[in-house]
Design an enzyme around this catalytic site. Structure first.
Site, PDB file in Angstrom:
ATOM      1  N   LYS A 164       0.837  -1.214   0.000  1.00  0.00           N
ATOM      2  CA  LYS A 164       0.000   0.000   0.000  1.00  0.00           C
ATOM      3  C   LYS A 164       0.871   1.263   0.000  1.00  0.00           C
ATOM      4  O   LYS A 164       0.675   2.159  -0.812  1.00  0.00           O
ATOM      5  CB  LYS A 164      -0.932   0.017   1.230  1.00  0.00           C
ATOM      6  CG  LYS A 164      -1.861  -1.178   1.330  1.00  0.00           C
ATOM      7  CD  LYS A 164      -2.784  -1.094   2.535  1.00  0.00           C
ATOM      8  CE  LYS A 164      -2.096  -1.105   3.879  1.00  0.00           C
ATOM      9  NZ  LYS A 164      -1.366  -2.367   4.199  1.00  0.00           N
ATOM     10  N   ARG A 223     -10.048   0.390   8.433  1.00  0.00           N
ATOM     11  CA  ARG A 223      -9.521  -0.908   8.807  1.00  0.00           C
ATOM     12  C   ARG A 223     -10.547  -1.740   9.572  1.00  0.00           C
ATOM     13  O   ARG A 223     -10.282  -2.883   9.957  1.00  0.00           O
ATOM     14  CB  ARG A 223      -8.339  -0.672   9.718  1.00  0.00           C
ATOM     15  CG  ARG A 223      -7.011  -0.743   8.965  1.00  0.00           C
ATOM     16  CD  ARG A 223      -6.107  -1.220   9.942  1.00  0.00           C
ATOM     17  NE  ARG A 223      -4.789  -1.618   9.778  1.00  0.00           N
ATOM     18  CZ  ARG A 223      -3.773  -0.987   9.290  1.00  0.00           C
ATOM     19  NH1 ARG A 223      -3.885   0.136   8.682  1.00  0.00           N
ATOM     20  NH2 ARG A 223      -2.596  -1.506   9.376  1.00  0.00           N
ATOM     21  N   ARG A 256      11.632  -5.402   5.287  1.00  0.00           N
ATOM     22  CA  ARG A 256      11.424  -3.986   4.951  1.00  0.00           C
ATOM     23  C   ARG A 256      12.381  -3.078   5.731  1.00  0.00           C
ATOM     24  O   ARG A 256      12.647  -3.300   6.915  1.00  0.00           O
ATOM     25  CB  ARG A 256       9.994  -3.569   5.285  1.00  0.00           C
ATOM     26  CG  ARG A 256       9.792  -2.058   5.162  1.00  0.00           C
ATOM     27  CD  ARG A 256       8.365  -1.633   5.209  1.00  0.00           C
ATOM     28  NE  ARG A 256       7.663  -2.152   6.368  1.00  0.00           N
ATOM     29  CZ  ARG A 256       6.339  -2.123   6.507  1.00  0.00           C
ATOM     30  NH1 ARG A 256       5.586  -1.606   5.553  1.00  0.00           N
ATOM     31  NH2 ARG A 256       5.774  -2.613   7.585  1.00  0.00           N
ATOM     32  N   ARG A 298      11.071  -1.058  11.086  1.00  0.00           N
ATOM     33  CA  ARG A 298       9.934  -0.662  11.927  1.00  0.00           C
ATOM     34  C   ARG A 298       9.823  -1.620  13.109  1.00  0.00           C
ATOM     35  O   ARG A 298      10.035  -2.822  12.959  1.00  0.00           O
ATOM     36  CB  ARG A 298       8.638  -0.715  11.092  1.00  0.00           C
ATOM     37  CG  ARG A 298       8.146   0.664  10.709  1.00  0.00           C
ATOM     38  CD  ARG A 298       7.046   0.636   9.704  1.00  0.00           C
ATOM     39  NE  ARG A 298       5.855  -0.098  10.125  1.00  0.00           N
ATOM     40  CZ  ARG A 298       4.734  -0.166   9.406  1.00  0.00           C
ATOM     41  NH1 ARG A 298       4.667   0.450   8.241  1.00  0.00           N
ATOM     42  NH2 ARG A 298       3.694  -0.849   9.823  1.00  0.00           N
ATOM     43  N   ARG A 320      -0.374  -9.096  13.446  1.00  0.00           N
ATOM     44  CA  ARG A 320      -1.001  -8.113  12.533  1.00  0.00           C
ATOM     45  C   ARG A 320      -1.797  -8.815  11.432  1.00  0.00           C
ATOM     46  O   ARG A 320      -2.876  -8.358  11.043  1.00  0.00           O
ATOM     47  CB  ARG A 320       0.081  -7.208  11.916  1.00  0.00           C
ATOM     48  CG  ARG A 320       0.625  -6.191  12.914  1.00  0.00           C
ATOM     49  CD  ARG A 320       1.961  -5.605  12.475  1.00  0.00           C
ATOM     50  NE  ARG A 320       1.893  -4.914  11.212  1.00  0.00           N
ATOM     51  CZ  ARG A 320       2.966  -4.659  10.451  1.00  0.00           C
ATOM     52  NH1 ARG A 320       4.163  -5.047  10.840  1.00  0.00           N
ATOM     53  NH2 ARG A 320       2.818  -4.019   9.319  1.00  0.00           N
TER      54      ARG A 320
HETATM   55  P1  AP5 Z   1       4.799  -1.522   1.959  1.00  0.00           P
HETATM   56  O1  AP5 Z   1       4.468  -0.747   0.735  1.00  0.00           O
HETATM   57  O2  AP5 Z   1       5.508  -0.841   3.065  1.00  0.00           O
HETATM   58  O3  AP5 Z   1       3.481  -2.310   2.480  1.00  0.00           O
HETATM   59  P2  AP5 Z   1       2.182  -1.778   3.226  1.00  0.00           P
HETATM   60  O4  AP5 Z   1       1.025  -2.437   2.579  1.00  0.00           O
HETATM   61  O5  AP5 Z   1       2.203  -0.302   3.303  1.00  0.00           O
HETATM   62  O6  AP5 Z   1       2.409  -2.458   4.625  1.00  0.00           O
HETATM   63  P3  AP5 Z   1       2.303  -1.848   6.109  1.00  0.00           P
HETATM   64  O7  AP5 Z   1       3.074  -2.763   7.017  1.00  0.00           O
HETATM   65  O8  AP5 Z   1       2.684  -0.399   6.134  1.00  0.00           O
HETATM   66  O9  AP5 Z   1       0.792  -2.000   6.365  1.00  0.00           O
HETATM   67  P4  AP5 Z   1       0.078  -2.010   7.702  1.00  0.00           P
HETATM   68  O10 AP5 Z   1      -1.281  -1.839   7.208  1.00  0.00           O
HETATM   69  O11 AP5 Z   1       0.316  -3.170   8.567  1.00  0.00           O
HETATM   70  O12 AP5 Z   1       0.798  -0.813   8.521  1.00  0.00           O
HETATM   71  P5  AP5 Z   1       0.358   0.665   8.882  1.00  0.00           P
HETATM   72  O13 AP5 Z   1       1.558   1.501   8.919  1.00  0.00           O
HETATM   73  O14 AP5 Z   1      -0.779   1.064   8.029  1.00  0.00           O
HETATM   74  O15 AP5 Z   1       5.678  -2.785   1.470  1.00  0.00           O
HETATM   75  C1  AP5 Z   1       6.168  -3.740   2.403  1.00  0.00           C
HETATM   76  C2  AP5 Z   1       7.554  -4.252   1.936  1.00  0.00           C
HETATM   77  O16 AP5 Z   1       7.379  -4.951   0.711  1.00  0.00           O
HETATM   78  C3  AP5 Z   1       8.567  -3.129   1.637  1.00  0.00           C
HETATM   79  O17 AP5 Z   1       9.844  -3.554   2.037  1.00  0.00           O
HETATM   80  C4  AP5 Z   1       8.503  -2.953   0.116  1.00  0.00           C
HETATM   81  O18 AP5 Z   1       9.750  -2.521  -0.423  1.00  0.00           O
HETATM   82  C5  AP5 Z   1       8.164  -4.374  -0.336  1.00  0.00           C
HETATM   83  N1  AP5 Z   1       7.341  -4.399  -1.543  1.00  0.00           N
HETATM   84  C6  AP5 Z   1       6.275  -3.589  -1.847  1.00  0.00           C
HETATM   85  N2  AP5 Z   1       5.753  -3.930  -3.038  1.00  0.00           N
HETATM   86  C7  AP5 Z   1       6.489  -4.990  -3.492  1.00  0.00           C
HETATM   87  C8  AP5 Z   1       6.432  -5.801  -4.667  1.00  0.00           C
HETATM   88  N3  AP5 Z   1       5.494  -5.591  -5.623  1.00  0.00           N
HETATM   89  N4  AP5 Z   1       7.324  -6.814  -4.797  1.00  0.00           N
HETATM   90  C9  AP5 Z   1       8.257  -7.026  -3.830  1.00  0.00           C
HETATM   91  N5  AP5 Z   1       8.377  -6.301  -2.697  1.00  0.00           N
HETATM   92  C10 AP5 Z   1       7.506  -5.291  -2.537  1.00  0.00           C
HETATM   93  O19 AP5 Z   1      -0.220   0.484  10.365  1.00  0.00           O
HETATM   94  C11 AP5 Z   1       0.646   0.198  11.454  1.00  0.00           C
HETATM   95  C12 AP5 Z   1      -0.155   0.100  12.746  1.00  0.00           C
HETATM   96  O20 AP5 Z   1      -0.812   1.361  13.008  1.00  0.00           O
HETATM   97  C13 AP5 Z   1      -1.309  -0.926  12.743  1.00  0.00           C
HETATM   98  O21 AP5 Z   1      -0.859  -2.225  13.076  1.00  0.00           O
HETATM   99  C14 AP5 Z   1      -2.246  -0.330  13.812  1.00  0.00           C
HETATM  100  O22 AP5 Z   1      -1.775  -0.590  15.101  1.00  0.00           O
HETATM  101  C15 AP5 Z   1      -2.117   1.169  13.554  1.00  0.00           C
HETATM  102  N6  AP5 Z   1      -3.122   1.663  12.598  1.00  0.00           N
HETATM  103  C16 AP5 Z   1      -2.870   2.235  11.381  1.00  0.00           C
HETATM  104  N7  AP5 Z   1      -4.018   2.562  10.767  1.00  0.00           N
HETATM  105  C17 AP5 Z   1      -5.022   2.181  11.596  1.00  0.00           C
HETATM  106  C18 AP5 Z   1      -6.445   2.239  11.496  1.00  0.00           C
HETATM  107  N8  AP5 Z   1      -7.053   2.760  10.419  1.00  0.00           N
HETATM  108  N9  AP5 Z   1      -7.173   1.734  12.528  1.00  0.00           N
HETATM  109  C19 AP5 Z   1      -6.571   1.232  13.619  1.00  0.00           C
HETATM  110  N10 AP5 Z   1      -5.240   1.132  13.768  1.00  0.00           N
HETATM  111  C20 AP5 Z   1      -4.465   1.616  12.757  1.00  0.00           C
HETATM  112 MG    MG Z   2       2.343   1.137   4.864  1.00  0.00          MG
END
Ligand code: AP5
Ligand code: MG
Length: 227
Positions: free
Chosen positions: A17, A92, A133, A166, A177
């Site tokens: 994402k 979410r 990552r 992270r 997660r």
């Molecule tokens: P990346 O693009 O970083 O993936 P992502 O989908 O953004 O993954 P996240 O871990 O950021 O998602 P998340 O939803 O768990 O975390 P968030 O920060 O939102 O890619 C991942 C890796 O893969 C990278 O190394 C990249 O280089 C690689 N990659 C990407 N595309 C690729 C491809 N095509 N091929 C190969 N490699 C590739 O949330 C964190 C925490 O915040 C949550 O756990 C929760 O506690 C809280 N939180 C956030 N939002 C909410 C909400 N709305 N409600 C409640 N709690 C929330």
């Molecule tokens: Mg992300």
């Protein structure tokens, strides 16, 4: 009154994402709103919100809806969101999706008010993506130890800043997660599919290939060409 275009990127942790959101927003001057990034900024600044969110994030749990909603609605009220924005990591839960729907009003018939793009990636791949990552501590650029390996070890390819892991990307927290995602976030696919707003994208391909497909769908929706 013109419509505000809202793109929602759905997908499991590690689905890509953040990686794709940066590219989409740069291509179309959309505001990139990542609730995870907003919490991490709060954490860095040691705000009360950051301190409250930390325990949930470190445990791989979702931050309670009321904290997320207040932060999100404050953010999307800012002027840079007036014409459109991309939501990464929000909604979410069904409650968050309902709150957003209430705020935005019903989507128009062409479905080009709210567009939901869901990145699908097999779970076995997600663990490898997350544990490898590395994120730039200076500019936020997302890399991977194997899939987008830094040209100089430990340094960001874009700005030379330090690449860090992270704190929620350990194997144990990642497993939690993914469990939380299956239970609380995956039901959103049904929620948006019932409203005919959902498009699924195969996210298990190279970054450029995913971007080509994703951006074609996103831009068609933004340009009002959605069926
Ligand atoms: P990346 O693009 O970083 O993936 P992502 O989908 O953004 O993954 P996240 O871990 O950021 O998602 P998340 O939803 O768990 O975390 P968030 O920060 O939102 O890619 C991942 C890796 O893969 C990278 O190394 C990249 O280089 C690689 N990659 C990407 N595309 C690729 C491809 N095509 N091929 C190969 N490699 C590739 O949330 C964190 C925490 O915040 C949550 O756990 C929760 O506690 C809280 N939180 C956030 N939002 C909410 C909400 N709305 N409600 C409640 N709690 C929330
Ligand atoms: Mg992300």
């Amino acid at each position: 009154m013109s419509l505000t275009q809202v793109l929602i990127l759905l997908g499991a942790p590690g689905a890509g994402k953040g990686t794709q959101a940066v590219r989409l927003c740069a291509a179309r001057s959309l505001a990139h709103i990542s609730t995870g990034d907003l919490f991490r900024e709060n954490l860095k600044k040691e705000t009360a919100l950051g301190k409250r969110a930390k325990g949930f994030m470190d445990a791989g749990q979702l931050v309670p809806d009321e904290l997320v909603l207040e932060m999100l609605f404050d953010r999307v009220a800012k002027p840079d969101c007036r014409n459109g924005y991309l939501l990464d990591g929000f909604p979410r839960t069904i409650a968050q999706a309902e709150a957003l729907e209430k705020r935005l009003g019903p989507s128009n018939r062409a479905g080009n008010h709210v567009t939901v793009l869901s990145l699908r990636v097999p779970e076995s791949v997600l663990v490898e993506r997350l544990t490898g990552r590395r994120t730039c501590s200076a500019c936020g650029n997302i890399q991977h130890m194997l899939f987008s390996a830094p040209k100089i070890a430990g340094k960001c390819d874009k700005c030379g800043g330090a690449l860090v892991q992270r704190s929620d990307d350990t194997v144990e927290v990642v497993k939690k997660r993914l469990e939380v995602y299956r239970a609380q976030t995956q039901p959103l696919e049904g929620f948006y599919s019932a409203r005919k707003l959902l498009t699924e994208i195969d996210g298990h391909r190279g970054e450029d290939e995913v971007f080509r497909d994703l951006s074609a769908r996103a831009f068609a929706a933004l340009d009002g060409e959605a069926a």
